[in-house]
Scaffold this motif. Structure first.
Motif, PDB file in Angstrom:
ATOM      1  N   MET A   1       0.840  -1.197   0.000  1.00 22.66           N
ATOM      2  CA  MET A   1       0.000   0.000   0.000  1.00 22.66           C
ATOM      3  C   MET A   1       0.875   1.247   0.000  1.00 22.66           C
ATOM      4  O   MET A   1       1.985   1.225   0.524  1.00 22.66           O
ATOM      5  CB  MET A   1      -0.916   0.015   1.224  1.00 22.66           C
ATOM      6  N   VAL A   2       0.340   2.324  -0.549  1.00 19.96           N
ATOM      7  CA  VAL A   2       0.988   3.630  -0.439  1.00 19.96           C
ATOM      8  C   VAL A   2       0.323   4.325   0.747  1.00 19.96           C
ATOM      9  O   VAL A   2      -0.449   5.271   0.612  1.00 19.96           O
ATOM     10  CB  VAL A   2       0.841   4.437  -1.741  1.00 19.96           C
ATOM     11  N   GLY A   3       0.631   3.801   1.934  1.00 14.72           N
ATOM     12  CA  GLY A   3      -0.086   4.184   3.138  1.00 14.72           C
ATOM     13  C   GLY A   3       0.221   5.589   3.605  1.00 14.72           C
ATOM     14  O   GLY A   3       1.367   6.049   3.563  1.00 14.72           O
ATOM     15  N   ARG A   4      -0.807   6.272   4.057  1.00 19.16           N
ATOM     16  CA  ARG A   4      -0.653   7.576   4.697  1.00 19.16           C
ATOM     17  C   ARG A   4      -1.420   7.554   6.034  1.00 19.16           C
ATOM     18  O   ARG A   4      -0.974   6.968   6.980  1.00 19.16           O
ATOM     19  CB  ARG A   4      -1.150   8.701   3.773  1.00 19.16           C
ATOM     20  N   GLY A   5      -2.595   8.152   6.102  1.00 23.23           N
ATOM     21  CA  GLY A   5      -3.348   8.153   7.339  1.00 23.23           C
ATOM     22  C   GLY A   5      -3.930   6.788   7.654  1.00 23.23           C
ATOM     23  O   GLY A   5      -4.237   6.004   6.763  1.00 23.23           O
ATOM     24  N   ALA A   6      -4.082   6.507   8.953  1.00 28.02           N
ATOM     25  CA  ALA A   6      -4.719   5.261   9.392  1.00 28.02           C
ATOM     26  C   ALA A   6      -5.473   5.557  10.685  1.00 28.02           C
ATOM     27  O   ALA A   6      -5.091   6.433  11.463  1.00 28.02           O
ATOM     28  CB  ALA A   6      -3.682   4.161   9.613  1.00 28.02           C
ATOM     29  N   ALA A   7      -6.556   4.807  10.887  1.00 26.40           N
ATOM     30  CA  ALA A   7      -7.353   4.973  12.104  1.00 26.40           C
ATOM     31  C   ALA A   7      -8.031   3.651  12.420  1.00 26.40           C
ATOM     32  O   ALA A   7      -8.184   2.792  11.556  1.00 26.40           O
ATOM     33  CB  ALA A   7      -8.394   6.078  11.926  1.00 26.40           C
ATOM     34  N   TYR A   8      -8.460   3.512  13.681  1.00 28.65           N
ATOM     35  CA  TYR A   8      -9.140   2.281  14.075  1.00 28.65           C
ATOM     36  C   TYR A   8     -10.480   2.589  14.729  1.00 28.65           C
ATOM     37  O   TYR A   8     -10.715   3.673  15.268  1.00 28.65           O
ATOM     38  CB  TYR A   8      -8.274   1.434  15.019  1.00 28.65           C
ATOM     39  N   ALA A   9     -11.365   1.602  14.661  1.00 28.22           N
ATOM     40  CA  ALA A   9     -12.671   1.653  15.312  1.00 28.22           C
ATOM     41  C   ALA A   9     -13.244   0.249  15.296  1.00 28.22           C
ATOM     42  O   ALA A   9     -12.864  -0.586  14.472  1.00 28.22           O
ATOM     43  CB  ALA A   9     -13.613   2.619  14.589  1.00 28.22           C
TER      44      ALA A   9
ATOM     45  N   ASP B   1     -10.987  -2.626  14.169  1.00 30.12           N
ATOM     46  CA  ASP B   1     -10.776  -2.725  12.736  1.00 30.12           C
ATOM     47  C   ASP B   1      -9.983  -1.498  12.274  1.00 30.12           C
ATOM     48  O   ASP B   1      -9.902  -0.491  12.977  1.00 30.12           O
ATOM     49  CB  ASP B   1     -12.132  -2.809  12.037  1.00 30.12           C
ATOM     50  N   LEU B   2      -9.414  -1.580  11.088  1.00 30.11           N
ATOM     51  CA  LEU B   2      -8.497  -0.547  10.602  1.00 30.11           C
ATOM     52  C   LEU B   2      -8.953   0.023   9.260  1.00 30.11           C
ATOM     53  O   LEU B   2      -9.465  -0.716   8.405  1.00 30.11           O
ATOM     54  CB  LEU B   2      -7.090  -1.121  10.414  1.00 30.11           C
ATOM     55  N   ALA B   3      -8.740   1.313   9.076  1.00 21.09           N
ATOM     56  CA  ALA B   3      -8.911   1.950   7.771  1.00 21.09           C
ATOM     57  C   ALA B   3      -7.638   2.706   7.438  1.00 21.09           C
ATOM     58  O   ALA B   3      -7.015   3.304   8.329  1.00 21.09           O
ATOM     59  CB  ALA B   3     -10.106   2.891   7.762  1.00 21.09           C
ATOM     60  N   ILE B   4      -7.261   2.685   6.162  1.00 20.83           N
ATOM     61  CA  ILE B   4      -6.008   3.305   5.710  1.00 20.83           C
ATOM     62  C   ILE B   4      -6.289   4.104   4.452  1.00 20.83           C
ATOM     63  O   ILE B   4      -6.962   3.611   3.525  1.00 20.83           O
ATOM     64  CB  ILE B   4      -4.941   2.235   5.413  1.00 20.83           C
ATOM     65  N   VAL B   5      -5.799   5.330   4.404  1.00 21.09           N
ATOM     66  CA  VAL B   5      -5.834   6.121   3.172  1.00 21.09           C
ATOM     67  C   VAL B   5      -4.545   5.877   2.412  1.00 21.09           C
ATOM     68  O   VAL B   5      -3.454   5.969   2.983  1.00 21.09           O
ATOM     69  CB  VAL B   5      -6.004   7.623   3.470  1.00 21.09           C
ATOM     70  N   GLN B   6      -4.683   5.577   1.126  1.00 19.96           N
ATOM     71  CA  GLN B   6      -3.521   5.471   0.254  1.00 19.96           C
ATOM     72  C   GLN B   6      -3.409   6.735  -0.588  1.00 19.96           C
ATOM     73  O   GLN B   6      -4.409   7.252  -1.087  1.00 19.96           O
ATOM     74  CB  GLN B   6      -3.651   4.272  -0.680  1.00 19.96           C
ATOM     75  N   ASN B   7      -2.206   7.212  -0.756  1.00 18.78           N
ATOM     76  CA  ASN B   7      -1.980   8.397  -1.575  1.00 18.78           C
ATOM     77  C   ASN B   7      -2.195   8.060  -3.046  1.00 18.78           C
ATOM     78  O   ASN B   7      -1.512   7.193  -3.606  1.00 18.78           O
ATOM     79  CB  ASN B   7      -0.551   8.918  -1.363  1.00 18.78           C
ATOM     80  N   GLY B   8      -3.172   8.728  -3.667  1.00 20.32           N
ATOM     81  CA  GLY B   8      -3.441   8.528  -5.082  1.00 20.32           C
ATOM     82  C   GLY B   8      -4.096   7.206  -5.419  1.00 20.32           C
ATOM     83  O   GLY B   8      -4.204   6.847  -6.600  1.00 20.32           O
ATOM     84  N   ARG B   9      -4.565   6.481  -4.411  1.00 17.57           N
ATOM     85  CA  ARG B   9      -5.166   5.164  -4.629  1.00 17.57           C
ATOM     86  C   ARG B   9      -6.417   5.012  -3.772  1.00 17.57           C
ATOM     87  O   ARG B   9      -6.792   5.901  -3.023  1.00 17.57           O
ATOM     88  CB  ARG B   9      -4.158   4.057  -4.295  1.00 17.57           C
ATOM     89  N   ARG B  10      -7.031   3.847  -3.848  1.00 11.86           N
ATOM     90  CA  ARG B  10      -8.255   3.573  -3.097  1.00 11.86           C
ATOM     91  C   ARG B  10      -7.949   3.461  -1.607  1.00 11.86           C
ATOM     92  O   ARG B  10      -6.868   3.040  -1.209  1.00 11.86           O
ATOM     93  CB  ARG B  10      -8.895   2.263  -3.584  1.00 11.86           C
ATOM     94  N   ALA B  11      -8.922   3.846  -0.786  1.00  6.69           N
ATOM     95  CA  ALA B  11      -8.817   3.594   0.648  1.00  6.69           C
ATOM     96  C   ALA B  11      -9.000   2.107   0.903  1.00  6.69           C
ATOM     97  O   ALA B  11      -9.552   1.370   0.078  1.00  6.69           O
ATOM     98  CB  ALA B  11      -9.867   4.396   1.401  1.00  6.69           C
ATOM     99  N   VAL B  12      -8.519   1.651   2.068  1.00  7.15           N
ATOM    100  CA  VAL B  12      -8.601   0.236   2.430  1.00  7.15           C
ATOM    101  C   VAL B  12      -9.267   0.124   3.801  1.00  7.15           C
ATOM    102  O   VAL B  12      -8.850   0.787   4.764  1.00  7.15           O
ATOM    103  CB  VAL B  12      -7.202  -0.415   2.470  1.00  7.15           C
ATOM    104  N   LEU B  13     -10.305  -0.717   3.891  1.00  8.37           N
ATOM    105  CA  LEU B  13     -10.970  -1.002   5.147  1.00  8.37           C
ATOM    106  C   LEU B  13     -10.718  -2.462   5.504  1.00  8.37           C
ATOM    107  O   LEU B  13     -11.059  -3.369   4.734  1.00  8.37           O
ATOM    108  CB  LEU B  13     -12.475  -0.749   5.037  1.00  8.37           C
ATOM    109  N   LEU B  14     -10.092  -2.681   6.652  1.00  3.44           N
ATOM    110  CA  LEU B  14      -9.671  -4.023   7.069  1.00  3.44           C
ATOM    111  C   LEU B  14     -10.435  -4.432   8.332  1.00  3.44           C
ATOM    112  O   LEU B  14     -10.308  -3.791   9.378  1.00  3.44           O
ATOM    113  CB  LEU B  14      -8.170  -4.036   7.349  1.00  3.44           C
ATOM    114  N   ARG B  15     -11.221  -5.494   8.201  1.00  2.00           N
ATOM    115  CA  ARG B  15     -11.962  -6.003   9.353  1.00  2.00           C
ATOM    116  C   ARG B  15     -11.085  -6.967  10.144  1.00  2.00           C
ATOM    117  O   ARG B  15     -10.460  -7.867   9.587  1.00  2.00           O
ATOM    118  CB  ARG B  15     -13.226  -6.723   8.888  1.00  2.00           C
TER     119      ARG B  15
END
Length: 609
Positions: A481-489, A498-512
């Motif tokens: 991933m081209v990972g930048r911001g990440a957060a959990y909830a 669970d985790l969510a990650i913003v990728q720079n210039g790409r789709r966000a990723v939601l990980l359960r």
């Protein structure tokens, strides 16, 4: 704690102190050697042949169930959940620095239905290259379980901004969470009017200057008066003309993305909440606007911010990860002023006295003891920093190597860092979102790739020689991933994070988080009365099965992002909580009865009589 446990804890403290002493002695010796070397005048240069150094080999965990690596599968449910966000950085070939840095995200309950919704910050196209195209950050409503619906338009959040960071806080104490967005340009404060957001930036006085580049931001009650104030980090003094004039290049690639060391820094801002919907900027008077040198240039280049009462005096301090300048520790003096003491407290520089490229930051008592840990994600070939106190007192010492994350974090370019209890065993683990700036970096640096796997360091506790061990997780978490911001909830209400990650210039990723270990848990949502309604700054202590855990309500963490407000405590095999105590901002101590585990408790602050 029994006698054997006390002996083990004492031996561990002695061992850590001894190792720290060795580290300090080594650093002092290195400094002396450098002073001697530079005192010798001119010296002849000799060619140095590079040699291959084998990658570090992680030790096998110690025998025993406590040291057995857990199975922690994370499943990519982005598409199935209805998250179709794609980050736009506007890159068109001129390699402008802002294109590489965005963006953040936030989990928060915007509609007060009890589950965490997801806001994803977007950047944009450059105005002269947009060709009529627009972008916007996106708000996704959690419909329960693992389904989300895009409600951006209905919530009044369709706004074309070159965005970076986000903070969430109920600044007017009306029970609805408000949004603050930091941008390249003017910032926005969006008041939540029962699920629809209204721009109040101008009347509130928190837009900043149009030439600012806002980055990490956080709501906090720095003066303990019951309403939320606002800290805004600023990165560098940037313009396209300056960027192009510098013309940064990498051999083999041509023009490349430059670093902040070629630009003047910027001053951070602190806004005091005046309680009437308006804020007053007090950056200079409060000691937040730090300068240095005879020309009084800004001393920092802020990217990420986290808040904690580092010295335990009842007043929230502010810690900032700066990029290529010293990190900041703003100590809250309790009289409306802050003192920047990072050098004195040992978090300004790395072990060699050099400023690192600080990206993300998080703060936690990850050892379940008095010690405060500050994790900072750094650039490629700079290991992540893990500054830790000794017996709860400063100065901090970087224990990244001693605790086990140093070698494994060195190759990665790390943005977000987050402490979370991924397996609910009662010990905080460390997550890192990674990704490079240059999409062709592998052509010139074979050890580097543009997209990089995230890393999860499992907290092994006292059973391992090094507490934090890099975990081999499922392919979905380890996807490049081209990972930048990440957060959990806890998006699905099952107790784990669970985790969510913003990728720079790409789709966000939601990980359960699909762990099935069977550990118990307790979640807490605090609601202030005389304290601010969000309970920001509250300290929570939980004792269960002889182990004491510590948390603080401060959701601005990671990189340009915010985690959910409720606190999650893993309890391992324990089926009861022996003691739960909340210390509210201002010092009020409240003991909370816990009727059972595997549930979320809503804790209302007791009215002060």
């Amino acid at each position: 704690m029994n006698e054997a446990a006390e002996n083990r804890a004492g031996e561990e403290r002695i061992g850590r102190a001894f190792k720290r002493s060795l580290a300090v002695i080594a650093a002092a010796a290195a400094a002396a050697l450098l002073l001697w070397w530079f005192g010798q005048g001119e010296v002849s240069t000799v060619p140095v042949a590079e040699i291959e150094i084998a990658a570090p080999v992680r030790e096998a965990p110690a025998e025993g169930a406590q040291a057995a690596f857990p199975t922690l599968p994370f499943t990519d449910i982005t598409t199935a959940a209805g998250i179709d966000f794609v980050h736009v950085n506007g890159a068109y070939g001129d390699k402008l620095i802002p294109e590489t840095m965005g963006s953040g995200l936030a989990f928060f309950d915007y509609d007060n239905d009890g589950d965490p919704d997801l806001y994803l910050v977007n950047s944009s196209y450059w105005p002269d290259k947009a060709d009529g195209r627009t972008t916007t950050g996106r708000l996704y409503r959690n419909d329960g379980g693992t389904r989300f619906t895009d409600v951006t338009e209905a919530a009044g959040l369709e706004r074309d901004l070159y965005g970076f960071g986000v903070a969430v806080g109920d600044y007017d104490n009306d029970g609805w969470e408000d949004l603050y967005l930091s941008n390249l340009g003017a910032n926005l404060l969006l008041r939540n009017d029962r699920g629809r957001f209204v721009d109040v930036s101008a009347t509130a006085g928190v837009a900043g200057n149009p030439e600012d580049w806002g980055t990490g931001t956080a709501f906090l009650d720095y003066d303990n008066d019951g309403d939320l104030d606002l800290f805004v980090g600023n990165y560098i003094a940037w313009s396209r003309d300056i960027d192009l004039e510098i013309d940064f290049r990498i051999a083999g690639l041509g023009r490349a993305y430059g670093g902040p060391e070629h630009h003047v820094g910027a001053l951070n801002r602190l806004y005091r909440n005046d309680g009437d919907g308006r804020f007053t900027e007090i950056s200079q008077a409060a000691g937040i606007a730090v300068t240095e040198g005879s020309d009084r240039q800004p001393a920092g280049k802020a990217l990420a911010v986290s808040v904690a009462d580092v010295d335990g005096n009842g007043w929230d301090d502010i810690v900032v990860a700066n990029d290529t300048t010293r990190n900041f520790l703003y100590r809250n003096l309790g009289d409306g002023r802050f003192e920047e003491i990072s050098a004195l407290e040992g978090i300004a520089y790395d072990r060699e006295g050099r400023a690192t490229s600080g990206m993300g930051i998080d703060i936690a008592r990850f050892r379940n003891d008095a010690d405060v840990g500050i994790a900072i994600g750094n650039f490629a070939n700079e290991m992540s920093s893990l500054f830790v106190t000794l017996d709860g007192r400063g100065p901090f010492v970087d224990e990244a190597v001693l605790e086990g994350i140093g070698p494994d974090s060195r190759v990665a370019l790390t943005f977000a860092v987050l402490f979370l209890d991924a397996d609910l065993d009662g010990r905080l683990d460390l997550f890192q979102a990674n990704g490079h700036l240059e999409n062709e970096i592998n052509r010139v640096h074979p050890s580097q790739t543009f997209a990089q796997p995230a890393q999860l360091f499992w907290n092994c506790g006292e059973a391992c020689p090094q507490r934090l061990r890099l975990l081999d997780t499922t392919a979905d978490l380890q996807q490049p991933m081209v990972g930048r911001g990440a957060a959990y909830a806890d998006i699905d209400g099952d107790g784990d994070l669970d985790l969510a990650i913003v990728q720079n210039g790409r789709r966000a990723v939601l990980l359960r988080n699909d762990q099935q270990i069977g550990n118990h848990w307790l979640r807490l949502k605090l609601v202030g009365d005389s304290a601010n309604r969000d309970g920001l700054g509250a300290a929570v202590t939980l004792r269960s099965d002889g182990v004491t855990q510590y948390r603080r309500v401060h959701p601005s963490r990671g990189y340009l992002s915010q985690v959910e407000l409720p606190l999650t405590f893993g309890l391992g095999s324990a089926t009861a909580v022996e003691e739960l105590t909340v210390t509210w901002p201002g010092g009020q101590v409240q003991r909370v009865a816990v009727p059972g585990v595997d549930r979320e408790l809503r804790v209302m602050q007791e009215a002060v009589r």
